[in-house]
Motif scaffolding. Structure first.
Motif, short mmCIF file in Angstrom:
data_model
loop_
_atom_site.label_atom_id
_atom_site.label_comp_id
_atom_site.label_asym_id
_atom_site.label_seq_id
_atom_site.Cartn_x
_atom_site.Cartn_y
_atom_site.Cartn_z
N ARG A 1 -7.85 3.44 4.19
CA ARG A 1 -8.07 2.97 2.82
C ARG A 1 -9.54 3.07 2.41
NH1 ARG A 1 -6.21 -3.21 3.38
NH2 ARG A 1 -6.25 -3.08 1.11
N LEU B 1 0.85 -1.19 0.00
CA LEU B 1 0.00 0.00 0.00
C LEU B 1 0.89 1.24 0.00
CD1 LEU B 1 -2.72 -0.92 2.66
CD2 LEU B 1 -2.88 -1.13 0.18
N GLY C 1 -3.16 0.27 -3.80
CA GLY C 1 -2.72 -1.06 -3.42
C GLY C 1 -2.23 -1.79 -4.65
#
Length: 509
Positions: free
Chosen positions: A414, A335, A377
């Motif tokens: 996220r 990430l 990601g």
């Protein structure tokens, strides 16, 4: 090997008998793991017990060793799951009354299982420690026999049968046996059985890195108490190793390995891919430690490595979270937060840097006229690609932050990219763990009161006993101490994240 601790337990191990209720579980070859790691890997399938956990062994052996008078009084224990089911079934088979005190946060699947095995369930408190205190109070009040989940010599002797089976099931001797550790009953029993037979076999305990009570004790030489424990692997979430168990471990356990949440999730997937079973996080813990050991310089070529797959009492809705984190634990995903110029062509340039790699998620948010922040990601072919990508982004003039190890980024940010509020002042950010029960959120808000404004709130339920919450609170600088004092009084585990770079890039002012 002749040690006083082995002599102390010799008679208990000789008379331990668990097979009226437990089964001899198979020792299965893990072909895919063996090929990938370059060692012969075997899994001891304790998830196949009638209660899907090894705990049945120790519970039944303890009941066998009670006097007739103690049995007739009935037994009581505190447990959030596996010990509760094991004791309930063992007591029912012996015709005894069993009272199990469980935290009110215990998932219904585990409560229902205890009742199905004949146990009387008392729900009390939000955490195990509170339930345990209540169980001991009930034992005194109603003259019931208390059965400890791990810190009891007869429970330890019952768990030792796992080690005896491993030795009888493999034609050669194992080089290393990996054992998950909570309070220490299983590893103490396995160590006693194995070291008495062959002292050269290494016994390695495996703990979550946020609940490493045995490692703390082994490093310091005494039983310390962890200030708090992580709750993901709830089957081993213990703040202090047992006294009896530590007496054994400090003499017979060779080492302790700790693993992250992501590494545990990756191990769950590894087990599924090898034998199609779905262990609970604590059940996969030994495999996570085995993988870490196999990748080190300590492991010899083609060693025989055995991991105890200790339990499979997992809530189905937790599998989403486990699957989500497995790629990170296997270092197959990374990430990143990348800042790119807000100008024509820069977005294309960024995507070209990613090449043909699979993108697992992509969040873009306009920040201002000069810069844009991207949360991305990326699937990796091998772990070394992560550093190479960082270098490639930096070489292109992009500012990059690797968020692959940031718990807040993985659990909350996220899903919240784009939540920045221009002009927001005095915001502090905190990450909480809430007990999953009716009224928990209301109680939190009531205790916070109306003194400070809540400016951000994000919550995800992962099917565990605890929900995870991210909270932004507007607090003037001269009231920071008062705010933290208030949060300390809530009795919820919390972590301040105001300085977290993921917050500054995507949520902060």
């Amino acid at each position: 090997m002749s040690l006083p601790i082995l002599e102390q337990y010799a008679s208990r191990l000789a008379r331990a008998d668990v097979y009226e209720v437990a089964i001899q579980t198979p020792l299965e070859f893990a072909r895919k793991l063996s090929e990938r790691l370059g060692h012969r890997v075997w899994l001891k399938r304790e998830d196949l017990q009638p209660v899907f956990s090894f705990k049945l062994r120790g519970a039944y052996n303890k009941l066998r060793c009670l006097s007739e008078e103690e049995r007739q009084l009935g037994v009581i224990a505190a447990s959030a799951g596996n010990h509760a089911q094991g004791l309930a079934l063992a007591a029912t088979r012996m015709g005894l009354r069993a009272v199990i005190v469980m935290p009110s946060t215990t998932p219904s699947i585990k409560v229902d299982a205890v009742r199905a095995h004949g146990g009387e369930v008392v729900l009390h408190g939000d955490i195990f420690d509170v339930a345990s205190e209540h169980a001991q109070a009930l034992a005194r009040e109603h003259n019931l026999t208390y059965v400890h989940p791990y810190d009891d010599p007869d429970v330890i002797a019952g768990q030792a049968t796992v080690g005896l089976e491993i030795l009888s099931q493999y034609s050669e001797k194992p080089d290393v046996i990996f054992v998950p550790v909570g309070g220490g009953g299983l590893i103490a029993g396995v160590a006693l059985a194995v070291k008495a037979a062959d002292p050269s076999i290494r016994i390695i305990g495996v703990e979550p890195d946020d609940a490493a009570c045995l490692k703390l004790a082994m490093d310091s030489g005494e039983r310390g108490v962890l200030a708090q424990v992580g709750l993901f692997a709830d089957g081993v979430a213990v703040r202090q190793i047992g006294q009896h168990t530590f007496d054994v471990c400090r003499e017979l356990v060779d080492d302790v390995v700790t693993c992250s949440v992501d590494e545990i999730c990756a191990a769950v997937r590894d087990i599924f891919e090898d034998n199609r079973s779905l262990p609970e996080p604590a059940g996969a813990l030994a495999v996570a430690g085995l993988k870490k050991y196999a990748e080190s310089q300590v492991a010899g070529d083609n060693d025989v490595l055995v991991a105890i797959e200790s339990g499979a009492n997992v809530n189905f809705d937790r599998l989403r979270h486990i699957a989500e984190r497995a790629e990170l634990g296997e270092h197959r995903e990374a990430l990143f937060a990348v800042t790119i110029p807000e100008r024509p062509g820069s977005f294309l340039d960024f995507c070209e840097r990613l090449g043909r790699r699979a993108v697992t998620e992509f969040n873009y948010r306009y920040a201002d006229s000069s810069d844009a922040h991207v949360f991305v990601g990326v699937k990796l072919g091998k772990a070394s690609e992560r550093a190479a990508l960082v270098a490639d982004f930096a070489g292109a003039g992009f500012e990059v932050t690797d968020l692959s190890e940031s718990e807040m980024a993985k659990v909350h940010v996220r899903y919240m990219v784009g939540g920045r509020v221009p002009g927001l002042k005095n915001e502090l950010l905190f990450r909480f763990e809430f007990p999953e029960r009716p009224g928990a959120l209301l109680g939190f808000l009531q205790r916070i009161g109306t003194r400070w404004n809540i400016s951000l709130f994000h919550y995800r339920n992962h099917g565990a006993a605890y929900g995870r919450v991210l909270v932004g609170i507007q607090v003037p600088a001269d009231e920071h101490k008062a705010c933290r004092d208030t949060l300390d009084s809530l009795s919820y585990a919390y972590f301040e994240e105001t300085g977290n770079p993921a917050y500054e890039l995507f949520l902060g002012t």
